[in-house]
Design a protein around this motif. Structure first.
Motif, PDB file in Angstrom:
ATOM      1  N   ASP A  27       3.243   1.952  -6.329  1.00  0.00           N
ATOM      2  CA  ASP A  27       2.761   2.275  -4.994  1.00  0.00           C
ATOM      3  C   ASP A  27       2.117   3.660  -4.962  1.00  0.00           C
ATOM      4  OD1 ASP A  27       2.432   1.586  -2.270  1.00  0.00           O
ATOM      5  OD2 ASP A  27       4.092   2.906  -1.741  1.00  0.00           O
ATOM      6  N   GLY A  28       0.843   3.689  -4.544  1.00  0.00           N
ATOM      7  CA  GLY A  28       0.112   4.940  -4.443  1.00  0.00           C
ATOM      8  C   GLY A  28      -0.526   5.392  -5.745  1.00  0.00           C
ATOM      9  N   VAL A  29      -0.278   4.674  -6.838  1.00  0.00           N
ATOM     10  CA  VAL A  29      -0.832   5.059  -8.138  1.00  0.00           C
ATOM     11  C   VAL A  29      -1.937   4.092  -8.566  1.00  0.00           C
ATOM     12  CG1 VAL A  29      -0.302   5.452 -10.575  1.00  0.00           C
ATOM     13  CG2 VAL A  29       1.344   6.141  -8.820  1.00  0.00           C
ATOM     14  N   ASN A  30      -1.613   2.808  -8.664  1.00  0.00           N
ATOM     15  CA  ASN A  30      -2.629   1.816  -9.047  1.00  0.00           C
ATOM     16  C   ASN A  30      -2.847   0.773  -7.945  1.00  0.00           C
ATOM     17  OD1 ASN A  30      -0.277   0.339  -9.297  1.00  0.00           O
ATOM     18  ND2 ASN A  30      -0.542  -0.118 -11.466  1.00  0.00           N
ATOM     19  N   GLY A  31      -2.320   1.067  -6.781  1.00  0.00           N
ATOM     20  CA  GLY A  31      -2.462   0.190  -5.630  1.00  0.00           C
ATOM     21  C   GLY A  31      -1.453   0.563  -4.567  1.00  0.00           C
ATOM     22  N   TYR A  32      -1.348  -0.287  -3.586  1.00  0.00           N
ATOM     23  CA  TYR A  32      -0.386  -0.080  -2.512  1.00  0.00           C
ATOM     24  C   TYR A  32       0.462  -1.330  -2.323  1.00  0.00           C
ATOM     25  CZ  TYR A  32      -2.643   4.198  -0.771  1.00  0.00           C
ATOM     26  OH  TYR A  32      -3.137   5.469  -0.630  1.00  0.00           O
ATOM     27  N   VAL A  33       1.685  -1.107  -1.884  1.00  0.00           N
ATOM     28  CA  VAL A  33       2.611  -2.191  -1.565  1.00  0.00           C
ATOM     29  C   VAL A  33       2.807  -2.173  -0.049  1.00  0.00           C
ATOM     30  CG1 VAL A  33       4.952  -3.067  -1.929  1.00  0.00           C
ATOM     31  CG2 VAL A  33       3.738  -1.932  -3.809  1.00  0.00           C
ATOM     32  N   PHE A  34       2.813  -3.354   0.555  1.00  0.00           N
ATOM     33  CA  PHE A  34       3.006  -3.433   2.001  1.00  0.00           C
ATOM     34  C   PHE A  34       4.032  -4.506   2.347  1.00  0.00           C
ATOM     35  CE2 PHE A  34      -0.290  -6.514   1.114  1.00  0.00           C
ATOM     36  CZ  PHE A  34       0.024  -7.582   1.940  1.00  0.00           C
ATOM     37  N   THR A  35       4.575  -4.407   3.573  1.00  0.00           N
ATOM     38  CA  THR A  35       5.542  -5.399   4.038  1.00  0.00           C
ATOM     39  C   THR A  35       5.168  -6.010   5.389  1.00  0.00           C
ATOM     40  OG1 THR A  35       6.902  -3.649   4.990  1.00  0.00           O
ATOM     41  CG2 THR A  35       7.494  -4.408   2.775  1.00  0.00           C
ATOM     42  N   THR A  36       4.314  -5.345   6.134  1.00  0.00           N
ATOM     43  CA  THR A  36       3.896  -5.857   7.442  1.00  0.00           C
ATOM     44  C   THR A  36       2.373  -5.807   7.541  1.00  0.00           C
ATOM     45  OG1 THR A  36       3.908  -3.697   8.538  1.00  0.00           O
ATOM     46  CG2 THR A  36       6.000  -4.943   8.516  1.00  0.00           C
ATOM     47  N   SER A  37       1.824  -6.498   8.517  1.00  0.00           N
ATOM     48  CA  SER A  37       0.371  -6.469   8.705  1.00  0.00           C
ATOM     49  C   SER A  37      -0.099  -5.070   9.101  1.00  0.00           C
ATOM     50  CB  SER A  37      -0.058  -7.503   9.743  1.00  0.00           C
ATOM     51  OG  SER A  37       0.583  -7.269  10.986  1.00  0.00           O
ATOM     52  N   GLU A  38       0.710  -4.367   9.866  1.00  0.00           N
ATOM     53  CA  GLU A  38       0.366  -2.996  10.245  1.00  0.00           C
ATOM     54  C   GLU A  38       0.341  -2.086   9.020  1.00  0.00           C
ATOM     55  OE1 GLU A  38       2.875  -4.731  11.772  1.00  0.00           O
ATOM     56  OE2 GLU A  38       1.864  -5.198  13.645  1.00  0.00           O
ATOM     57  N   ASP A  39       1.309  -2.284   8.148  1.00  0.00           N
ATOM     58  CA  ASP A  39       1.387  -1.515   6.912  1.00  0.00           C
ATOM     59  C   ASP A  39       0.171  -1.802   6.033  1.00  0.00           C
ATOM     60  OD1 ASP A  39       2.543   0.253   5.078  1.00  0.00           O
ATOM     61  OD2 ASP A  39       3.826  -1.287   4.187  1.00  0.00           O
ATOM     62  N   LEU A  40      -0.220  -3.066   5.930  1.00  0.00           N
ATOM     63  CA  LEU A  40      -1.402  -3.442   5.155  1.00  0.00           C
ATOM     64  C   LEU A  40      -2.645  -2.768   5.724  1.00  0.00           C
ATOM     65  CD1 LEU A  40      -3.016  -5.035   3.049  1.00  0.00           C
ATOM     66  CD2 LEU A  40      -2.961  -6.989   4.637  1.00  0.00           C
ATOM     67  N   ALA A  41      -2.812  -2.807   7.037  1.00  0.00           N
ATOM     68  CA  ALA A  41      -3.981  -2.195   7.669  1.00  0.00           C
ATOM     69  C   ALA A  41      -4.036  -0.698   7.366  1.00  0.00           C
ATOM     70  CB  ALA A  41      -3.953  -2.439   9.178  1.00  0.00           C
ATOM     71  N   ARG A  42      -2.893  -0.030   7.456  1.00  0.00           N
ATOM     72  CA  ARG A  42      -2.834   1.408   7.170  1.00  0.00           C
ATOM     73  C   ARG A  42      -3.177   1.686   5.713  1.00  0.00           C
ATOM     74  NH1 ARG A  42       1.187   4.298   5.273  1.00  0.00           N
ATOM     75  NH2 ARG A  42       2.762   2.734   5.734  1.00  0.00           N
ATOM     76  N   ARG A  43      -2.639   0.870   4.812  1.00  0.00           N
ATOM     77  CA  ARG A  43      -2.886   1.050   3.374  1.00  0.00           C
ATOM     78  C   ARG A  43      -4.364   0.841   3.037  1.00  0.00           C
ATOM     79  NH1 ARG A  43       1.247   3.278   0.402  1.00  0.00           N
ATOM     80  NH2 ARG A  43       3.235   2.462   1.081  1.00  0.00           N
ATOM     81  N   LEU A  44      -4.972  -0.186   3.637  1.00  0.00           N
ATOM     82  CA  LEU A  44      -6.398  -0.424   3.395  1.00  0.00           C
ATOM     83  C   LEU A  44      -7.249   0.729   3.919  1.00  0.00           C
ATOM     84  CD1 LEU A  44      -6.683  -4.241   4.158  1.00  0.00           C
ATOM     85  CD2 LEU A  44      -7.040  -3.126   1.943  1.00  0.00           C
TER      86      LEU A  44
END
Length: 105
Positions: A27-44
């Motif tokens: 997480d934060g190194v070669n990609g992001y991990v998410f658990t909710t749609s809000e988390d995914l939106a923030r990560r993108l």
């Protein structure tokens, strides 16, 4: 396997958190991990901030993937080719291992 495919193209991932994901995605190194749609939106948004001209986070993740990535031919020559060479030594006739040894380095 999609994560591995994406890494093979130097693409960082946004992956849903599941057991064993940590073996591939840092997480934060070669990609992001998410658990909710809000988390995914923030990560993108974090990953693509400044797109298309200034993508610092995306470029850093890509560089990390490139640094760790192994080419198919490197793996073949290191792991598989020696096995076929041993089989070929024991073989006296035409065989599949002999044919495979002619693959490009």
């Amino acid at each position: 396997m999609k994560v591995v495919d994406m890494f093979g193209c130097s693409l960082p991932v946004c992956a849903y958190d599941f057991k064993c994901l940590g073996e591939l995605v840092r997480d934060g190194v070669n990609g992001y991990v998410f658990t909710t749609s809000e988390d995914l939106a923030r990560r993108l948004q974090d990953m693509l901030q400044g797109f298309p001209t200034s993508t610092r986070t995306l470029n850093q993740m890509r560089a990390c993937i490139e640094k760790k990535r192994t080419r198919w031919s490197e793996t073949w020559n290191k792991v598989v080719k020696p096995i076929f060479q041993e089989i070929d030594k024991a073989s006296t006739s035409f065989s599949l291992p002999r044919l495979l040894l002619r693959l490009p380095p």
